[in-house]
Design a protein around this motif. Structure first.
Motif, short mmCIF file in Angstrom:
data_model
loop_
_atom_site.label_atom_id
_atom_site.label_comp_id
_atom_site.label_asym_id
_atom_site.label_seq_id
_atom_site.Cartn_x
_atom_site.Cartn_y
_atom_site.Cartn_z
N ASN A 1 34.79 73.87 35.97
CA ASN A 1 35.81 74.50 36.81
C ASN A 1 37.07 74.88 36.04
O ASN A 1 38.04 75.38 36.64
CB ASN A 1 36.19 73.56 37.96
N LYS A 2 37.07 74.60 34.72
CA LYS A 2 38.21 74.91 33.85
C LYS A 2 39.50 74.25 34.34
O LYS A 2 40.58 74.85 34.36
CB LYS A 2 38.39 76.43 33.71
N PHE B 1 40.42 78.71 19.32
CA PHE B 1 40.94 77.71 20.25
C PHE B 1 40.47 78.00 21.67
O PHE B 1 40.18 77.08 22.44
CB PHE B 1 42.47 77.71 20.17
N GLU B 2 40.41 79.28 22.02
CA GLU B 2 40.02 79.68 23.37
C GLU B 2 38.53 79.45 23.65
O GLU B 2 38.13 79.35 24.80
CB GLU B 2 40.35 81.16 23.59
N ASP C 1 43.17 79.15 31.93
CA ASP C 1 42.03 79.63 32.73
C ASP C 1 40.79 79.97 31.91
O ASP C 1 39.80 80.45 32.45
CB ASP C 1 42.41 80.86 33.58
N LYS C 2 40.84 79.73 30.59
CA LYS C 2 39.67 80.00 29.74
C LYS C 2 38.88 78.73 29.42
O LYS C 2 37.72 78.80 29.02
CB LYS C 2 40.10 80.68 28.44
N GLY C 3 39.50 77.57 29.57
CA GLY C 3 38.82 76.31 29.28
C GLY C 3 39.71 75.13 29.60
O GLY C 3 40.92 75.29 29.82
N SER C 4 39.12 73.95 29.63
CA SER C 4 39.85 72.74 30.03
C SER C 4 40.63 72.12 28.88
O SER C 4 40.24 72.23 27.71
CB SER C 4 38.86 71.70 30.57
N ILE C 5 41.72 71.46 29.23
CA ILE C 5 42.53 70.70 28.28
C ILE C 5 42.73 69.30 28.84
O ILE C 5 42.99 69.13 30.03
CB ILE C 5 43.90 71.36 28.06
N ILE C 6 42.57 68.30 27.99
CA ILE C 6 42.99 66.93 28.32
C ILE C 6 44.20 66.63 27.45
O ILE C 6 44.13 66.75 26.22
CB ILE C 6 41.89 65.89 28.06
N LEU C 7 45.30 66.25 28.06
CA LEU C 7 46.52 65.93 27.33
C LEU C 7 46.90 64.48 27.61
O LEU C 7 46.91 64.06 28.76
CB LEU C 7 47.65 66.85 27.77
N THR C 8 47.19 63.73 26.55
CA THR C 8 47.70 62.37 26.75
C THR C 8 49.16 62.33 26.33
O THR C 8 49.55 62.94 25.33
CB THR C 8 46.91 61.32 25.93
N ALA D 1 49.95 72.00 34.01
CA ALA D 1 49.77 71.33 35.30
C ALA D 1 49.00 72.17 36.30
O ALA D 1 48.56 71.66 37.34
CB ALA D 1 51.13 70.94 35.88
N HIS D 2 48.81 73.46 35.99
CA HIS D 2 48.06 74.32 36.90
C HIS D 2 46.61 73.85 36.99
O HIS D 2 45.92 73.72 35.99
CB HIS D 2 48.11 75.77 36.38
N ARG D 3 46.14 73.55 38.18
CA ARG D 3 44.78 73.06 38.43
C ARG D 3 44.48 71.82 37.56
O ARG D 3 43.41 71.70 36.98
CB ARG D 3 43.77 74.16 38.13
#
Length: 248
Positions: free
Chosen positions: A95-96, A155-156, A188-195, A221-223
């Motif tokens: 779901n990106k 990166f994308e 909107d091209k892929g998911s990011i996990i940020l700590t 923070a979008h989605r």
């Protein structure tokens, strides 16, 4: 040419290494030609899948290998556990959607982010793991070599990018701007996990510029699944107390 040479030429690694054992196993089991061929193809496919998993985990550049099986969910709230249950299905990648893990040092943020990343690798996803400070350095180096556009394209293409340790180092304006541009291009091209060890209200300590800080938060923070994993006692402190008791 013999079997080993032919299989090497055809890049059939399982056949190259185990053809003698495979023939012996087939003979002992009394397999038909069709059954033998099916057995071999299954073994070759399994080898290739495992090699692919190993390659993806290796190229992701995890600092440490951490697994979901070793993550103690009992130390977290029921609400977080419901989130864990959803995230571990990896639908957030399809779901990106982004994940922002906030919490005190040693609360398990990096462990959980890494474990999700490794599961994604196992399931065939291309993953990048890096710290935010290292990412800024790589971006600046790419810019100096006129390779920033190529870096952005690469990166994308990742299914999942894990950005660790936002908040430990602040950046100059140029570093903040290229980071923003990179995150905006991936949006909107892929998911990011940020700590991060900082709540949103304190991100300006890192990015300095309030307008840029707001824009970065807006993108990430979008989605996004925003989760506070803070704990009173860190994992490292728990290990220290346990070690002290065992060796005291």
């Amino acid at each position: 040419m013999n079997i080993k040479e032919l299989s090497n030429e055809l890049k059939l690694s399982y056949l190259r290494e185990y053809h003698e054992e495979l023939l012996e196993e087939s003979s002992n089991l009394g397999l038909s030609n069709k059954e033998f061929l099916l057995l071999y193809l299954e073994r070759e496919l399994e080898r290739r899948k495992n090699n692919g998993i190993s390659r993806r985990i290796r190229t992701t550049k995890f600092v440490n290998k951490k697994f979901l099986e070793d993550f103690d969910r009992n130390k977290y709230s029921l609400e977080l556990n419901k989130k864990f249950e959803y995230l571990e299905k990896l639908k957030f990648i399809e779901n990106k959607e982004n994940i922002i893990l906030i919490g005190t040092p040693g609360c398990g943020k990096t462990h959980y982010a890494t474990a999700l990343g490794i599961k994604a690798c196992i399931e065939g996803k291309n993953v990048l793991f890096t710290t935010v400070p290292n990412l800024i350095i790589e971006l600046q180096e790419s810019m100096s070599k006129n390779q920033l556009t190529n870096y952005k394209r690469k990166f994308e293409k990742y299914d999942l990018v894990i950005l660790d340790e936002l908040g430990y180092v602040s950046f100059d304006k140029a570093g903040c701007e290229i980071l923003f541009n990179l995150l905006a291009s991936r949006n909107d091209k892929g998911s990011i996990i940020l700590t991060t060890n900082l709540t949103f209200e304190r991100w300006e300590e890192v990015f300095k510029d309030p307008m840029l800080t707001g824009a970065i938060i807006d993108r990430l923070a979008h989605r996004a699944h925003i989760m506070d994993m803070s704990r009173e006692i860190s994992y490292r402190m728990e290990d220290t107390i346990k070690w002290s008791k065992e060796n005291g």
